[in-house]
Design a protein around this motif. Sequence first.
Motif, PDB file in Angstrom:
ATOM      1  N   MET A   1       5.023  -4.196   0.678  1.00 55.99           N
ATOM      2  CA  MET A   1       4.722  -2.895   1.257  1.00 55.99           C
ATOM      3  C   MET A   1       4.886  -2.973   2.772  1.00 55.99           C
ATOM      4  SD  MET A   1       1.099  -0.886   0.915  1.00 55.99           S
ATOM      5  CE  MET A   1       0.861  -1.764  -0.598  1.00 55.99           C
ATOM      6  N   ASP A   2       5.433  -1.896   3.365  1.00 57.93           N
ATOM      7  CA  ASP A   2       5.565  -1.908   4.809  1.00 57.93           C
ATOM      8  C   ASP A   2       4.972  -0.649   5.402  1.00 57.93           C
ATOM      9  OD1 ASP A   2       8.973  -0.686   5.181  1.00 57.93           O
ATOM     10  OD2 ASP A   2       7.586  -0.456   3.523  1.00 57.93           O
ATOM     11  N   MET A   3       4.462  -0.760   6.607  1.00 54.14           N
ATOM     12  CA  MET A   3       3.897   0.407   7.280  1.00 54.14           C
ATOM     13  C   MET A   3       5.012   1.403   7.562  1.00 54.14           C
ATOM     14  SD  MET A   3       0.715  -0.232   7.407  1.00 54.14           S
ATOM     15  CE  MET A   3       0.095   1.006   8.541  1.00 54.14           C
ATOM     16  N   THR A   4       4.726   2.668   7.354  1.00 54.02           N
ATOM     17  CA  THR A   4       5.753   3.691   7.448  1.00 54.02           C
ATOM     18  C   THR A   4       5.258   4.870   8.254  1.00 54.02           C
ATOM     19  OG1 THR A   4       5.015   4.810   5.445  1.00 54.02           O
ATOM     20  CG2 THR A   4       6.604   3.033   5.156  1.00 54.02           C
ATOM     21  N   ALA A   5       6.180   5.809   8.484  1.00 58.56           N
ATOM     22  CA  ALA A   5       5.819   7.026   9.216  1.00 58.56           C
ATOM     23  C   ALA A   5       4.768   7.806   8.439  1.00 58.56           C
ATOM     24  CB  ALA A   5       7.067   7.877   9.443  1.00 58.56           C
ATOM     25  N   ASP A  34      -3.424   2.525   2.918  1.00 59.77           N
ATOM     26  CA  ASP A  34      -3.268   1.313   3.724  1.00 59.77           C
ATOM     27  C   ASP A  34      -1.867   1.209   4.321  1.00 59.77           C
ATOM     28  OD1 ASP A  34      -5.856   0.655   3.018  1.00 59.77           O
ATOM     29  OD2 ASP A  34      -5.281  -0.805   1.487  1.00 59.77           O
ATOM     30  N   ALA A  35      -0.882   1.760   3.612  1.00 56.62           N
ATOM     31  CA  ALA A  35       0.501   1.713   4.088  1.00 56.62           C
ATOM     32  C   ALA A  35       0.824   2.812   5.089  1.00 56.62           C
ATOM     33  CB  ALA A  35       1.462   1.816   2.897  1.00 56.62           C
ATOM     34  N   GLY A  36      -0.127   3.702   5.342  1.00 53.78           N
ATOM     35  CA  GLY A  36       0.095   4.759   6.313  1.00 53.78           C
ATOM     36  C   GLY A  36       0.859   5.955   5.780  1.00 53.78           C
ATOM     37  N   LEU A  37       0.879   6.122   4.454  1.00 57.95           N
ATOM     38  CA  LEU A  37       1.579   7.260   3.880  1.00 57.95           C
ATOM     39  C   LEU A  37       0.738   8.534   3.988  1.00 57.95           C
ATOM     40  CD1 LEU A  37       3.002   5.659   0.592  1.00 57.95           C
ATOM     41  CD2 LEU A  37       4.190   6.019   2.761  1.00 57.95           C
ATOM     42  N   ALA A  38       1.420   9.668   3.951  1.00 56.46           N
ATOM     43  CA  ALA A  38       0.730  10.953   3.986  1.00 56.46           C
ATOM     44  C   ALA A  38       0.286  11.390   2.601  1.00 56.46           C
ATOM     45  CB  ALA A  38       1.644  12.027   4.581  1.00 56.46           C
ATOM     46  N   GLY A  39       1.015  10.947   1.579  1.00 61.92           N
ATOM     47  CA  GLY A  39       0.674  11.395   0.243  1.00 61.92           C
ATOM     48  C   GLY A  39       1.400  10.613  -0.825  1.00 61.92           C
ATOM     49  N   ILE A  40       0.973  10.844  -2.047  1.00 64.15           N
ATOM     50  CA  ILE A  40       1.585  10.235  -3.218  1.00 64.15           C
ATOM     51  C   ILE A  40       1.657  11.294  -4.317  1.00 64.15           C
ATOM     52  CG2 ILE A  40       0.836   7.877  -2.734  1.00 64.15           C
ATOM     53  CD1 ILE A  40      -1.491   8.291  -4.693  1.00 64.15           C
ATOM     54  N   GLY A 237       4.931   2.305  -1.753  1.00 66.88           N
ATOM     55  CA  GLY A 237       5.581   2.365  -0.443  1.00 66.88           C
ATOM     56  C   GLY A 237       6.552   1.236  -0.197  1.00 66.88           C
ATOM     57  N   TYR A 238       7.037   0.606  -1.242  1.00 66.68           N
ATOM     58  CA  TYR A 238       7.872  -0.592  -1.102  1.00 66.68           C
ATOM     59  C   TYR A 238       9.142  -0.296  -0.303  1.00 66.68           C
ATOM     60  CZ  TYR A 238      10.588  -4.705  -2.432  1.00 66.68           C
ATOM     61  OH  TYR A 238      11.346  -5.854  -2.417  1.00 66.68           O
ATOM     62  N   GLN A 239       9.290  -0.972   0.821  1.00 73.39           N
ATOM     63  CA  GLN A 239      10.483  -0.890   1.677  1.00 73.39           C
ATOM     64  C   GLN A 239      10.782   0.536   2.156  1.00 73.39           C
ATOM     65  OE1 GLN A 239      12.336  -3.449   2.955  1.00 73.39           O
ATOM     66  NE2 GLN A 239      10.855  -4.847   2.036  1.00 73.39           N
ATOM     67  N   PHE A 240       9.732   1.339   2.337  1.00 71.99           N
ATOM     68  CA  PHE A 240       9.962   2.730   2.739  1.00 71.99           C
ATOM     69  C   PHE A 240      10.474   2.851   4.169  1.00 71.99           C
ATOM     70  CE2 PHE A 240       7.573   5.846  -0.232  1.00 71.99           C
ATOM     71  CZ  PHE A 240       8.264   5.336  -1.314  1.00 71.99           C
ATOM     72  N   GLY A 241      10.054   1.959   5.048  1.00 67.57           N
ATOM     73  CA  GLY A 241      10.563   2.019   6.416  1.00 67.57           C
ATOM     74  C   GLY A 241      12.071   1.854   6.446  1.00 67.57           C
ATOM     75  N   ALA A 243      14.079   2.245   3.893  1.00 66.08           N
ATOM     76  CA  ALA A 243      14.687   3.331   3.124  1.00 66.08           C
ATOM     77  C   ALA A 243      14.848   4.580   3.984  1.00 66.08           C
ATOM     78  CB  ALA A 243      13.833   3.643   1.900  1.00 66.08           C
ATOM     79  N   ALA A 244      13.803   4.925   4.729  1.00 68.03           N
ATOM     80  CA  ALA A 244      13.883   6.101   5.591  1.00 68.03           C
ATOM     81  C   ALA A 244      14.970   5.927   6.645  1.00 68.03           C
ATOM     82  CB  ALA A 244      12.527   6.360   6.245  1.00 68.03           C
ATOM     83  N   GLN A 245      15.102   4.713   7.152  1.00 69.59           N
ATOM     84  CA  GLN A 245      16.141   4.452   8.145  1.00 69.59           C
ATOM     85  C   GLN A 245      17.531   4.615   7.529  1.00 69.59           C
ATOM     86  OE1 GLN A 245      15.720   0.756  10.266  1.00 69.59           O
ATOM     87  NE2 GLN A 245      17.753   0.868  11.175  1.00 69.59           N
ATOM     88  N   ARG A 246      17.728   4.094   6.325  1.00 70.89           N
ATOM     89  CA  ARG A 246      19.032   4.213   5.665  1.00 70.89           C
ATOM     90  C   ARG A 246      19.383   5.679   5.404  1.00 70.89           C
ATOM     91  NH1 ARG A 246      17.416  -0.594   2.811  1.00 70.89           N
ATOM     92  NH2 ARG A 246      16.572   0.644   1.104  1.00 70.89           N
ATOM     93  N   ILE A 247      18.397   6.429   4.945  1.00 72.48           N
ATOM     94  CA  ILE A 247      18.649   7.844   4.667  1.00 72.48           C
ATOM     95  C   ILE A 247      19.006   8.575   5.957  1.00 72.48           C
ATOM     96  CG2 ILE A 247      17.574  10.002   3.905  1.00 72.48           C
ATOM     97  CD1 ILE A 247      15.937   8.261   1.913  1.00 72.48           C
ATOM     98  N   GLY A 248      18.287   8.279   7.035  1.00 69.41           N
ATOM     99  CA  GLY A 248      18.591   8.909   8.317  1.00 69.41           C
ATOM    100  C   GLY A 248      19.970   8.553   8.822  1.00 69.41           C
ATOM    101  N   GLU A 249      20.343   7.292   8.698  1.00 74.16           N
ATOM    102  CA  GLU A 249      21.659   6.852   9.170  1.00 74.16           C
ATOM    103  C   GLU A 249      22.784   7.483   8.348  1.00 74.16           C
ATOM    104  OE1 GLU A 249      21.317   2.639   8.931  1.00 74.16           O
ATOM    105  OE2 GLU A 249      20.277   2.451  10.879  1.00 74.16           O
ATOM    106  N   ALA A 250      22.500   7.816   7.080  1.00 72.29           N
ATOM    107  CA  ALA A 250      23.498   8.454   6.227  1.00 72.29           C
ATOM    108  C   ALA A 250      23.568   9.962   6.466  1.00 72.29           C
ATOM    109  CB  ALA A 250      23.184   8.182   4.763  1.00 72.29           C
ATOM    110  N   GLY A 251      22.664  10.476   7.310  1.00 76.29           N
ATOM    111  CA  GLY A 251      22.630  11.915   7.550  1.00 76.29           C
ATOM    112  C   GLY A 251      21.891  12.683   6.476  1.00 76.29           C
ATOM    113  N   GLY A 252      21.057  11.977   5.701  1.00 76.56           N
ATOM    114  CA  GLY A 252      20.331  12.610   4.610  1.00 76.56           C
ATOM    115  C   GLY A 252      19.004  13.195   5.053  1.00 76.56           C
TER     116      GLY A 252
END
Length: 270
Positions: A1-5, A34-40, A237-241, A243-252
Amino acid sequence: MDMTAPHLFDSHMHTPLCGHATGHPREYAQAALDAGLAGIVFTDHIPMPAWYDAPWRMRLDQLAEYVDMVQETRAQFAGRLTVGMGLEADFHPGTERFVEEVLAAHDWDYVIGSVHYIGAWGFDNPEFVDEYQRRDLGSLYRHYYALIEGAACSGLFDSIGHLDLPKKFGHRDPDGAAALRVLDTIAALGLSLDYNTAGERKPVQEAYPSPGLLAAAAERGIPLVLGSDAHRPQEVGYQFGAAAQRIGEAGGTIAHYLNRVRTTDEEAQP
């Protein structure tokens, strides 16, 4: 799990009622906090007719227990974490009426449409992986994506789950054309895609969808809904940081659902 936005949701996770997950929903919620998520959003495997895939999902007579568990967790974490109640629903031709009845039984927040079977073969089950040796991969993927198109066109689901799931054990699509055609359909129907990081924990070691399909989805304006497909609290939240970066870089665009209404990442931020 990684800390995320702090605006991100984990919208694909299970409970022990499916028969192959561990941990109470409150443990998943605490892990998200604990992972800093807003919701599930809990999306356990939908009940299906008794003859279909029985060991890998909750029974119909357990559905009320599932609803109670999620609602109790929602109340326990009120004001600290948004907790949604959804389902991962299977698309298997002939079962649509049953699925429709289950979806009408409660007010769900989010419904993922997934294909786990090609005919009678549970192709993502490690017990049956040797069947890949008997299959032509091109034909297999064309058949699979025809089922995915059926799921998209059914009108039952908000998103399509783990788009390129047959690659789970390393058997990659040799063509790709059928996947692009089904993305056209998904875009035309206004559906989303489950961006599922569980693939990174599997032999293929790659999220669903692949980087190429992620780029193709982004080009078509298809939003991505982050999901860990957690079957243990430690996977939330596995590897969400990353993942979010990859989606952003792809323009998603990242999105989540509540009350079956889609909210994009940009809309969720103050």
